[in-house]
Design a protein around this motif. Structure first.
Motif, PDB file in Angstrom:
ATOM      1  N   ILE A 132       0.830  -1.206   0.000  1.00 48.49           N
ATOM      2  CA  ILE A 132       0.000   0.000   0.000  1.00 48.49           C
ATOM      3  C   ILE A 132       0.864   1.256   0.000  1.00 48.49           C
ATOM      4  N   LEU A 133       1.924   1.264   0.785  1.00 43.21           N
ATOM      5  CA  LEU A 133       2.802   2.437   0.847  1.00 43.21           C
ATOM      6  C   LEU A 133       3.418   2.729  -0.523  1.00 43.21           C
ATOM      7  N   ALA A 134       3.975   1.709  -1.171  1.00 44.52           N
ATOM      8  CA  ALA A 134       4.594   1.909  -2.489  1.00 44.52           C
ATOM      9  C   ALA A 134       3.557   2.316  -3.528  1.00 44.52           C
ATOM     10  N   THR A 135       2.345   1.782  -3.399  1.00 39.33           N
ATOM     11  CA  THR A 135       1.285   2.145  -4.341  1.00 39.33           C
ATOM     12  C   THR A 135       0.958   3.627  -4.244  1.00 39.33           C
ATOM     13  N   VAL A 136       0.797   4.123  -3.013  1.00 37.35           N
ATOM     14  CA  VAL A 136       0.475   5.542  -2.814  1.00 37.35           C
ATOM     15  C   VAL A 136       1.626   6.426  -3.281  1.00 37.35           C
ATOM     16  N   ALA A 137       2.861   6.009  -2.975  1.00 35.60           N
ATOM     17  CA  ALA A 137       4.021   6.814  -3.372  1.00 35.60           C
ATOM     18  C   ALA A 137       4.211   6.846  -4.883  1.00 35.60           C
ATOM     19  N   GLY A 138       3.629   5.876  -5.586  1.00 41.31           N
ATOM     20  CA  GLY A 138       3.809   5.805  -7.033  1.00 41.31           C
ATOM     21  C   GLY A 138       2.593   6.219  -7.826  1.00 41.31           C
ATOM     22  N   LEU A 139       1.715   7.030  -7.244  1.00 39.08           N
ATOM     23  CA  LEU A 139       0.464   7.405  -7.902  1.00 39.08           C
ATOM     24  C   LEU A 139       0.630   8.432  -9.021  1.00 39.08           C
ATOM     25  N   GLY A 140       1.805   8.950  -9.192  1.00 36.46           N
ATOM     26  CA  GLY A 140       2.014   9.928 -10.257  1.00 36.46           C
ATOM     27  C   GLY A 140       1.337  11.249  -9.968  1.00 36.46           C
ATOM     28  N   SER A 141       0.490  11.726 -10.884  1.00 32.30           N
ATOM     29  CA  SER A 141      -0.134  13.042 -10.714  1.00 32.30           C
ATOM     30  C   SER A 141      -1.078  13.084  -9.517  1.00 32.30           C
ATOM     31  N   ASP A 142      -1.581  11.927  -9.082  1.00 31.20           N
ATOM     32  CA  ASP A 142      -2.474  11.868  -7.922  1.00 31.20           C
ATOM     33  C   ASP A 142      -1.724  11.627  -6.617  1.00 31.20           C
ATOM     34  N   GLY A 181       5.984   6.930   5.520  1.00 32.41           N
ATOM     35  CA  GLY A 181       5.878   5.522   5.867  1.00 32.41           C
ATOM     36  C   GLY A 181       6.423   5.250   7.251  1.00 32.41           C
ATOM     37  N   PHE A 182       6.214   4.032   7.729  1.00 32.11           N
ATOM     38  CA  PHE A 182       6.706   3.614   9.036  1.00 32.11           C
ATOM     39  C   PHE A 182       7.505   2.331   8.870  1.00 32.11           C
ATOM     40  N   ALA A 183       8.547   2.206   9.657  1.00 34.02           N
ATOM     41  CA  ALA A 183       9.388   1.008   9.624  1.00 34.02           C
ATOM     42  C   ALA A 183       9.531   0.483  11.046  1.00 34.02           C
ATOM     43  N   ALA A 184       8.823  -0.597  11.344  1.00 38.41           N
ATOM     44  CA  ALA A 184       8.934  -1.255  12.643  1.00 38.41           C
ATOM     45  C   ALA A 184       9.958  -2.370  12.510  1.00 38.41           C
ATOM     46  N   ARG A 198      16.268   3.315   6.248  1.00 41.12           N
ATOM     47  CA  ARG A 198      16.815   4.081   5.117  1.00 41.12           C
ATOM     48  C   ARG A 198      16.538   3.361   3.796  1.00 41.12           C
ATOM     49  N   ALA A 199      16.814   2.063   3.800  1.00 34.54           N
ATOM     50  CA  ALA A 199      16.618   1.278   2.578  1.00 34.54           C
ATOM     51  C   ALA A 199      15.141   1.236   2.204  1.00 34.54           C
ATOM     52  N   LYS A 200      14.273   1.155   3.201  1.00 30.48           N
ATOM     53  CA  LYS A 200      12.831   1.089   2.930  1.00 30.48           C
ATOM     54  C   LYS A 200      12.346   2.391   2.309  1.00 30.48           C
ATOM     55  N   ARG A 201      12.831   3.523   2.788  1.00 29.32           N
ATOM     56  CA  ARG A 201      12.393   4.806   2.237  1.00 29.32           C
ATOM     57  C   ARG A 201      12.717   4.897   0.743  1.00 29.32           C
ATOM     58  N   LEU A 202      13.905   4.454   0.388  1.00 27.05           N
ATOM     59  CA  LEU A 202      14.309   4.498  -1.020  1.00 27.05           C
ATOM     60  C   LEU A 202      13.535   3.480  -1.843  1.00 27.05           C
ATOM     61  N   ARG A 203      13.347   2.295  -1.267  1.00 28.56           N
ATOM     62  CA  ARG A 203      12.676   1.218  -2.004  1.00 28.56           C
ATOM     63  C   ARG A 203      11.208   1.556  -2.262  1.00 28.56           C
ATOM     64  N   LYS A 204      10.568   2.176  -1.284  1.00 31.58           N
ATOM     65  CA  LYS A 204       9.135   2.498  -1.408  1.00 31.58           C
ATOM     66  C   LYS A 204       8.907   3.850  -2.089  1.00 31.58           C
ATOM     67  N   ASP A 205       9.972   4.633  -2.229  1.00 32.52           N
ATOM     68  CA  ASP A 205       9.883   5.956  -2.859  1.00 32.52           C
ATOM     69  C   ASP A 205       8.974   6.905  -2.081  1.00 32.52           C
ATOM     70  N   CYS A 206       9.018   6.795  -0.736  1.00 27.22           N
ATOM     71  CA  CYS A 206       8.238   7.730   0.072  1.00 27.22           C
ATOM     72  C   CYS A 206       9.143   8.868   0.546  1.00 27.22           C
ATOM     73  N   ASP A 207       8.526   9.925   1.044  1.00 26.76           N
ATOM     74  CA  ASP A 207       9.298  11.113   1.410  1.00 26.76           C
ATOM     75  C   ASP A 207       9.983  10.953   2.764  1.00 26.76           C
TER      76      ASP A 207
END
Length: 399
Positions: free
Chosen positions: A307-317, A324-327, A337-346
């Protein structure tokens, strides 16, 4: 921030009233004046003399003070302050405020004021969870009343749960936020928050899940709503009640959560605090699985949607800010750090949920905020305090 401010402090009748003494001291340390009001029940827990000594002014106790009322004292008290703070706010005081009852000085002040009001609830966990209290809470939030707490923990009655009054420094931080020029800085903004676990069914009585209580996501949604945001709160089966004043969308599975998130778009920010199960059973049984001679059943698992990667990759939307959160239980910062880059979240909010920390399902958190600009490690604090700090950072970006 409080220098020259005037706080009207209403002290309700509960064991948490003893914290109000420290609260007075903390407020005055910051240069504000405190005018205290004691309910009749509060005087059973703290003495007027101790309150007056710390506040440096007289304590107001009764509606029928002829000298004061000759000058409409209760009206003047309610409108001369910059902010009215009720700590502790008992279930009874909340009920009176929600329904406009004014049989005593404290409730009359709440009804007669044209200033903002901040409540710090404190009561037994059963009283807090009672539907009547939750209805009153929702009514007060709709009326624009601000809240800080309650926190989760052990209580004087011996029970454990939500109902402990926020600590004095938390209340001071909430007072500063309420009096800040940016206190409604997120008005007009739409923020999506996901929270809680997901339950992926194995059969009608069993499921795959994790130990998330939903407390951190709930606190974040409440903090964002207090800053004026319109919050869509998509929550799995959490063990804490959802925050009033938000648009609550209950879901159970990861697939349902993804559908709800897509339906909530567009949003200015997405705070993905839910602990989504990574896998689901490909074909769950419609009947309860029974033990048999052939041994345990074989479960074929499939990966859930990200879900996180989907939202981060919505393009114009895509929301302007995706958090995101990393437990993690090991290499917390490195994995985050790796998760932020992999998921493309801010941003990524990372925390250590090893059993020894007591964070998963507990009332406190210790996080590291990871952004493209760097990393900030915050001291361990209540989940409400983490939420307030994160909400302020989000507001800085969105405003």
């Amino acid at each position: 921030m409080l220098a020259g401010r005037h706080i009207l402090l209403v002290i309700g009748g509960g064991i948490a009233a003893y914290k109000s003494l420290d609260l007075i001291r903390r407020i005055k340390e910051r240069g504000a004046e405190v005018t205290p009001v004691l309910t009749a029940s509060a005087a059973e827990f703290v003495t007027p003399l101790s309150v007056s000594s710390l506040a440096g002014t007289e304590v107001h106790r009764t509606l029928f003070d002829l000298t004061a009322e000759a000058k409409m004292g209760h009206i003047e008290l309610s409108r001369a302050a910059d902010l009215i703070v009720v700590a502790p706010a008992t279930a009874d005081l909340m009920a009176r405020a929600a329904h406009g009852f004014a049989p005593d000085l404290a409730s009359t002040l709440l009804l007669a004021t044209d200033k903002r009001v901040l409540l710090a609830p404190a009561m037994n966990v059963r009283m807090w969870e009672h539907p009547a209290t939750q209805r009153n809470l929702e009514t007060l939030r709709r009326d624009g009343i601000l809240f800080v707490g309650p926190n989760q923990g052990s209580m004087a009655c011996g029970e454990y749960g939500y109902g402990r009054m926020a600590e004095p420094l938390e209340i001071v931080a909430a007072i500063e936020a309420a009096l800040s020029p940016t206190s409604r800085v997120l008005a007009g903004r739409h923020v999506l928050v996901t929270s809680g676990p997901t339950h992926e069914p194995i059969d009608p009585v069993r499921y795959i899940a994790n130990r998330s209580s939903g407390a951190q996501g709930t606190a974040i949604a409440a903090a964002l709503a207090s800053l004026g945001a319109r919050v869509t709160f998509v929550t799995g089966p959490a063990s804490v009640p959802p925050p009033p004043g938000t648009n609550v969308v209950p879901v159970e599975t990861a697939a349902q959560m993804l559908d709800a998130v897509r339906s909530a778009m567009p949003a200015d920010a997405a705070i993905m605090a839910a602990a989504v199960a990574d896998w689901r059973v490909v074909s769950s049984s419609v009947q309860k699985l029974k033990k048999g001679e052939s041994g345990p059943p074989t479960l074929t698992l499939a990966q859930n949607p990200d879900i996180l990667a989907t939202v981060a990759g919505l393009g114009s939307d895509r929301p302007r800010l995706v958090v995101g959160f990393a437990a993690e239980t090991e290499n917390v910062v490195e994995n985050a750090r790796a998760k932020r880059l992999r998921k493309d979240c801010d941003w990524i909010v990372a925390n250590d949920v090893s059993p020894s920390t007591g964070i998963m399902g507990g009332s406190e958190n210790a996080v590291t905020l990871i952004t493209p600009q760097g990393e900030e490690t915050w001291e361990r604090m209540t989940k409400e305090a983490v939420a307030a700090r994160l909400a302020e950072r989000i507001a800085t970006v969105l405003s």
